[in-house]
Design an enzyme around this catalytic site. Structure first.
Site, PDB file in Angstrom:
ATOM      1  CG  HIS A  80      -1.832   1.174   1.307  1.00  0.00           C
ATOM      2  ND1 HIS A  80      -3.153   1.129   0.938  1.00  0.00           N
ATOM      3  CD2 HIS A  80      -1.617   2.447   1.717  1.00  0.00           C
ATOM      4  CE1 HIS A  80      -3.705   2.319   1.111  1.00  0.00           C
ATOM      5  NE2 HIS A  80      -2.793   3.146   1.592  1.00  0.00           N
ATOM      6  CD  GLU A  81       1.389   3.513   3.674  1.00  0.00           C
ATOM      7  OE1 GLU A  81       1.577   4.615   3.104  1.00  0.00           O
ATOM      8  OE2 GLU A  81       0.313   3.225   4.247  1.00  0.00           O
ATOM      9  CG  HIS A 122       0.338   6.188  -0.690  1.00  0.00           C
ATOM     10  ND1 HIS A 122      -0.629   6.941  -1.318  1.00  0.00           N
ATOM     11  CD2 HIS A 122      -0.303   5.540   0.322  1.00  0.00           C
ATOM     12  CE1 HIS A 122      -1.802   6.743  -0.703  1.00  0.00           C
ATOM     13  NE2 HIS A 122      -1.637   5.892   0.280  1.00  0.00           N
ATOM     14  CD  GLU A 166      -5.737   5.377   0.070  1.00  0.00           C
ATOM     15  OE1 GLU A 166      -4.763   6.126   0.291  1.00  0.00           O
ATOM     16  OE2 GLU A 166      -5.989   4.370   0.762  1.00  0.00           O
TER      17      GLU A 166
HETATM   18 ZN    ZN Z   1      -3.135   5.246   1.646  1.00  0.00          ZN
END
Ligand code: ZN
Length: 500
Positions: free
Chosen positions: A266-267, A270, A296
């Site tokens: 997830h990160e 980003h 996101e």
């Molecule tokens: Zn996030």
């Protein structure tokens, strides 16, 4: 003529210098915050809060100063190309959003949110809404005042706009309505009673060191640049920094590797965005990420659409097992794939599966919107929360800790942020469709271990454009269609129909 050119250069130079200094101040603030969450000794929190507030005050003063105002409006006469135009548009937006809000109100909000945060932590532990009520009431009063100054007709839109520029509930609402209808049906359809049995086989102790190696391995696969980034540990995973210094964190649960793995993916999503921002423009207003929803979309794409796909586990299960010294050797990739995709109505948003997650957001969005229309009042929150929850999930939280006290957002005065999570999920599915059409079948790409190709595609179509386009324009530009709930519902249907 010559004189005019000279003046133009001077103004241009000044404009870019001021905004790169503001960016530097913001980056410093982020670094100080990274340190607070990753490195700082506990005893330093008071001292650190003062450091952070000094930096944020200086950045605010710089942005709202008469000097900045003058240079913005002078620069208007000397715009040369489309990038200049975009930087100017975004600089104006930043300036105008902030300049009308009295400093005292902003300071009051900061003060009240830090008190409210402390009370919330305790209230959450004890599931005691009554204790929290007067604090959130006071904080909300100030946030409402700020929002009304920002947009007297639709105060809530002013708050949304902070995170999702140029977006308002007018665009969000019809999409969320349709999405909600679909998801309530899908949650019932794809819920199975065997969640625990499916999870059980993959619950095994793996040393943190090995888990970290797995995280580094998958980050490398998606194209995270460790030369210009770091991976560390924090209680809540997050990403910070930009371009040549992007830091991500994850967290570890010793007996359940997906926590660390999906946190990192997830990160990592980003981070790829931040590392990929346009080389020439990233210090200036339009060179930065387009919106939080688009941010996101990147994290959700790598976490869910890539990381929770059958193809990902088919390709990487062996490698992951090997890094973990063969602890999963008696299992196959299907077992993992099925375990990381259990669907079950649950109370806690951050632990929710792909199917139910957006219902958590829609519930919060609907409540927030009515709060700012003065239709819902703080004292009614518990009842309204539980009522809506039952309607969407078919279950009711037994206490406030797993109900409306679970998230930190409201407790710290952050309203209008929640919708960006769902926008990100919708857009991630739209990106998947676009990749399938324009780059090649995403599942094949994953199975061939060619995720670097995906990064290249995103770099060209999204990262490199920064904030050149407004978010809704970027979406059309990228996918050839406006923001929609349909690709997401299609994705859910395709995936879960073939999962069992
Ligand atoms: Zn996030």
């Amino acid at each position: 003529m010559f004189e005019g050119k000279d003046k133009m250069n001077k103004i241009k130079e000044k404009f870019y210098k001021i905004f790169s200094e503001i960016t530097n101040l913001n980056l410093l603030e982020q670094l100080v915050e990274w340190d607070r969450q990753v490195m700082m000794p506990k005893g330093a929190s008071e001292q650190r809060a003062q450091m952070a507030s000094t930096l944020s005050r200086i950045a605010h003063e710089k942005l709202t100063s008469p000097e900045t105002r003058d240079v913005i409006y002078e620069f208007e006469n000397f715009v040369e190309d489309d990038w200049d135009k975009a930087h100017l548009r975004e600089a104006k937006r930043l300036y105008e959003r902030k300049v009308n809000i009295p400093k005292e109100l902003i300071e009051e909000k900061t003060r009240l949110s830090s008190i409210s945060f402390i009370v919330w932590e305790k209230a959450k532990k004890e599931s005691n809404f009554n204790e929290f009520e007067p604090y959130i009431e006071k904080l909300l009063k100030v946030v409402k005042e700020i929002a009304k100054i920002g947009n007297s007709e639709n105060p809530y839109d002013y708050l949304i706009d902070e995170f999702e520029p140029y977006m308002s509930s007018k665009e969000i609402e019809p999409i969320f309505e349709k999405l909600k209808e679909g998801l309530i049906i899908y949650l019932k359809k794809y819920f199975r009673n065997d969640c625990d049995e499916r999870l059980k086989p993959i619950i095994r102790k793996v040393e943190i060191e090995k888990q970290e190696k797995v995280c580094r391995f998958v980050l490398d696969e998606i194209g995270f640049d460790f030369y210009k980034g770091r991976l560390d540990v924090s209680t809540h995973p997050f990403t910070t920094g930009m371009k040549n210094d992007v830091r991500i964190t994850t967290r570890y649960r010793e007996d359940f590797i997906p926590v660390a793995l999906f946190g990192a993916l997830h990160e990592g999503g980003h981070a790829l965005y931040e590392q990929g921002l346009p080389e020439r423009h990233y210090m200036y207003p339009a060179g930065q990420f387009c919106s939080l929803g688009i941010h996101e979309s990147q994290s959700r794409f790598y976490e869910n659409i890539v990381g929770r796909s059958r193809s990902f586990w088919k390709k990487y299960f062996k490698d992951i097992n090997e890094i973990c010294s063969g602890i999963y050797s008696d299992l196959d990739f299907e077992t993992f794939y099925k375990a990381v995709n259990v669907v079950k109505p649950s109370y806690i948003r951050v632990e929710a599966d792909e199917v139910s997650y957006n219902l958590h957001i829609i519930l919060r969005y609907e409540i927030e919107k009515e709060i700012f229309m003065d239709k819902i009042f703080v004292k009614d929150l518990p009842e309204i929360w539980n009522e809506k929850f039952y309607k969407y999930f078919g279950i009711s939280p037994k206490n406030h800790s797993e109900g409306l006290l679970q998230d930190v957002h409201w407790a710290t005065g952050i309203f209008g942020y929640f919708p960006t999570y769902t926008l990100g999920n919708l857009l991630a599915a739209q990106i998947r469709e676009t990749i399938n059409k324009k780059l090649g079948n995403l599942n094949d790409i994953i199975e061939k271990g060619q995720l670097h190709e995906v990064k290249k595609f995103m770099k060209e179509k999204i990262y490199d454009l920064g904030r050149f386009y407004k978010p809704l324009e970027l979406i059309v530009n990228f996918s050839g269609m406006p923001l929609s709930y349909e690709p997401f519902l299609n994705y859910i249907r395709e995936k879960y129909d073939s999962l069992y």
